[in-house]
Design a protein around this motif. Structure first.
Motif, short mmCIF file in Angstrom:
data_model
loop_
_atom_site.label_atom_id
_atom_site.label_comp_id
_atom_site.label_asym_id
_atom_site.label_seq_id
_atom_site.Cartn_x
_atom_site.Cartn_y
_atom_site.Cartn_z
N ILE A 395 0.84 -1.21 0.00
CA ILE A 395 0.00 0.00 0.00
C ILE A 395 0.87 1.25 0.00
CG2 ILE A 395 -1.68 1.31 1.36
CD1 ILE A 395 -2.89 -1.33 2.22
N GLU A 396 1.96 1.22 0.74
CA GLU A 396 2.86 2.38 0.76
C GLU A 396 3.48 2.62 -0.61
OE1 GLU A 396 4.37 2.16 5.43
OE2 GLU A 396 5.50 1.15 3.84
N ARG A 397 3.78 1.55 -1.34
CA ARG A 397 4.46 1.69 -2.63
C ARG A 397 3.56 2.31 -3.70
NH1 ARG A 397 7.11 -3.60 -1.33
NH2 ARG A 397 9.29 -3.06 -0.92
N LEU A 440 13.49 3.75 1.07
CA LEU A 440 14.08 2.41 1.09
C LEU A 440 14.09 1.78 -0.30
CD1 LEU A 440 12.47 1.05 4.38
CD2 LEU A 440 14.83 1.85 4.05
N ASP A 441 13.08 2.10 -1.10
CA ASP A 441 12.98 1.56 -2.45
C ASP A 441 13.76 2.38 -3.47
OD1 ASP A 441 11.36 -0.41 -1.47
OD2 ASP A 441 9.49 0.42 -2.26
N ARG A 442 14.41 3.46 -3.01
CA ARG A 442 15.17 4.34 -3.88
C ARG A 442 14.29 4.99 -4.95
NH1 ARG A 442 21.41 2.42 -4.69
NH2 ARG A 442 21.84 2.02 -2.49
N LYS A 460 16.46 8.58 -14.30
CA LYS A 460 17.64 8.68 -13.46
C LYS A 460 17.26 9.15 -12.07
CE LYS A 460 22.21 10.89 -13.30
NZ LYS A 460 23.11 11.84 -13.98
N LYS A 461 17.85 8.54 -11.05
CA LYS A 461 17.63 8.96 -9.66
C LYS A 461 18.96 9.46 -9.08
CE LYS A 461 13.26 7.76 -8.90
NZ LYS A 461 12.92 7.41 -10.29
N SER A 462 18.91 10.60 -8.40
CA SER A 462 20.10 11.17 -7.78
C SER A 462 19.91 11.19 -6.28
CB SER A 462 20.34 12.59 -8.29
OG SER A 462 20.52 12.59 -9.69
N SER A 469 21.02 9.03 1.22
CA SER A 469 19.97 8.09 1.63
C SER A 469 18.61 8.39 1.03
CB SER A 469 19.83 8.08 3.16
OG SER A 469 21.04 7.70 3.78
N VAL A 470 18.43 9.60 0.49
CA VAL A 470 17.16 10.01 -0.09
C VAL A 470 17.38 10.29 -1.57
CG1 VAL A 470 15.34 11.75 -0.06
CG2 VAL A 470 16.31 10.93 2.08
N TYR A 471 16.42 9.88 -2.41
CA TYR A 471 16.62 9.92 -3.85
C TYR A 471 15.60 10.83 -4.54
CZ TYR A 471 19.64 6.00 -2.87
OH TYR A 471 20.65 5.21 -2.36
N TYR A 472 16.06 11.45 -5.63
CA TYR A 472 15.21 12.38 -6.39
C TYR A 472 15.44 12.18 -7.87
CZ TYR A 472 14.96 14.64 -1.84
OH TYR A 472 14.77 14.88 -0.50
#
Length: 502
Positions: A395-397, A440-442, A460-462, A469-472
């Motif tokens: 549900i969170e995903r 956690l799932d990036r 792309k994720k940075s 630890s946190v992705y954008y």
């Protein structure tokens, strides 16, 4: 427009007087039905004129009364194939149009015609089986010919004659069914016919007349290798051009196989078929947002439930956890709930039938409530830490769990609170937990990111340079999320440094 394209000359679009297609069109227009049937008897089996008579047969019962069915069967049994095409392609098209024409407008003498065609079926299938492999190249004509054979067999199945149905589960027919289905490209528009045929041959009888009890065992024997069949199914479900109708039939095939004969369930699970099915439904919804996909959602929900139930009791929860962890079931389920809400009048209760996924949400809630070794209703659902975590993470995903944002698109807010909203509360799903799950799932942690709100995926994720630890998706997403991330950035950075120093 012609449906089946089997040769260049049969479907030429030119207007030259010497064109075989033009000549065939003019001949059929100038002849009465009984005259056309008489001319057909003298015609070669592969000419455009055979095609034109077959097409006319479907809409005009006079052709049937003139004995066209016997001419088509005769051409199949006695005709000679050429080097590059079989003699049976247009005659079996003609047989199919006869049967379909009878279904549309049946006349008293049609029973005798049907009985003749039913009696001729084994010989027809024998002729096709003996020469089928010669005329199935992987091109437009080969693909169309596979679909034509499937269409003709479909006509026999659709006749719903109980004795005929039992005849059709012979090895030669089942081999043709498997081949037409497995070797037709998922991107080929006419693929709906092999898929429909396989569904007809495997599903439970819907006309009150039982199918052969061992039909799926016979089909499994023809398949030979279950992994190979599963691989073919996986390849088909990945097709990017599947229409709603094509995809619906493919899912219906899977569901009928595992609901009717449980041994199919295990290899399908091992081959990740549930994951591919849910991904195909999600892909269709995203690429066809303006199309009606309620039927897909209904079939998807029934299939998900079937994968949970069509297994030994000891595997019930294992399969349930797999569906939650490894497929996009909940993402599709939320779309089903939203669609059902949009289609219901504001203030009314949502329909509880298939397609709303209310059953999935209520089943999750029920499983969470079963904490003892035995449930009063006698089900095989049991709560466990692994199941609770799988349900919460699924549900969170979805990334849509801020109930306030969902209220903007869901009319039946009260009913929504009683299903997914209530379940989210029980599991402790919140904006904070959703954010943590994305970390956690990036995945991008920006709440307003298009990748989370519109379903678009960033290439792309940075990571945040400080905490890593946190992705954008990009710098813009990082700026928008800074007000939330700045309070945790130092903590995450410290945790990362501690792990690196250990």
């Amino acid at each position: 427009m012609d449906i089946f394209v089997l040769s260049r000359e049969d479907h030429c679009r030119c207007t030259l007087d010497s064109c075989p297609s033009v000549i065939a069109d003019r001949r059929i227009a100038s002849l009465k039905p009984h005259e056309a049937v008489a001319a057909l008897a003298e015609e070669g089996p592969t000419t455009p004129f055979v095609n034109r008579v077959a097409k006319a047969t479907e809409v005009d019962p006079a052709y049937r009364r003139a004995g066209v069915a016997k001419i088509f069967v005769q051409k199949i049994l006695e005709g000679q194939s050429t080097r590059d095409r079989p003699h049976w392609d247009w005659p079996i098209y003609g047989i199919g149009t006869v049967i379909h024409g009878i279904r549309e407008k049946k006349e008293p003498q049609d029973d005798e015609i049907l009985q003749y065609l039913f009696a001729s079926y084994p010989a027809i299938i024998d002729v096709i089986s003996r020469s089928f492999m010669r005329f199935i190249p992987w091109n437009l004509y080969g693909l169309s010919r596979r679909c034509l054979v499937a269409w003709m067999i479909c006509a026999y199945v659709a006749a719903k004659d109980p004795e005929m149905k039992w005849k059709m589960y012979d090895e030669k027919t089942l081999t043709l069914v498997k081949f037409c289905w497995a070797d037709t490209s998922p991107d080929f528009l006419l693929r709906v016919y092999p898929a429909k045929l396989l569904m007809y041959m495997t599903e439970e009888s819907t006309d009150g007349k039982p199918n052969p009890p061992d039909r799926l065992e016979k089909f499994a024997k023809v398949l030979g290798s279950m992994p190979a069949f599963t691989s073919s199914l996986a390849f088909i479900l990945k097709g990017k051009k599947l229409t709603e109708l094509m995809l619906w039939h493919e899912i219906a095939v899977v569901r009928s196989l595992i609901s009717e004969w449980h041994p199919f369930a295990k290899p399908f699970l091992e081959g990740d078929i549930p994951k591919l099915v849910m991904a195909a439904i999600r892909r269709f919804m995203k690429t066809h947002p303006d199309e009606e996909f309620g039927g897909l959602l209904e079939e998807g929900e029934l299939l998900a439930v079937q994968f949970i139930l069509a297994c030994p009791p000891s595997d019930t929860m294992k399969n349930f956890i797999y569906l939650l962890n490894d497929t996009c079931l909940i993402e599709v389920a939320v779309e089903g709930l939203k669609l059902a809400s949009i289609q219901s009048p504001p203030g009314s209760l949502l329909p509880k039938g298939s397609g709303t996924f209310c059953l999935i949400f209520s089943t999750i809630s029920h499983a969470l409530s079963v904490t003892g070794s035995r449930c009063e209703c006698g089900c095989n659902f049991r709560s466990s830490p692994e199941f609770t975590e799988a349900a919460r993470a699924a549900i969170e995903r979805v990334g849509l769990q801020k109930l306030l944002s969902l209220s903007l698109v869901i009319n039946n807010w009260q009913y929504f609170m009683e299903s997914l909203g209530a379940l989210s509360n029980v599991l402790g799903v919140s904006g904070t937990s959703v954010r943590e799950r994305h970390r956690l799932d990036r995945k991008c942690c920006n709440v307003a990111c298009p990748a989370r709100t519109s379903g678009k995926r960033s290439e792309k994720k940075s990571a945040c340079q400080k905490c890593q630890s946190v992705y954008y998706c990009d710098r813009e997403c990082q700026k928008k999320d800074w007000s939330k991330h700045k309070s945790e950035c130092a903590t995450f950075a410290q945790e990362r440094e501690s792990k690196e120093s250990e």
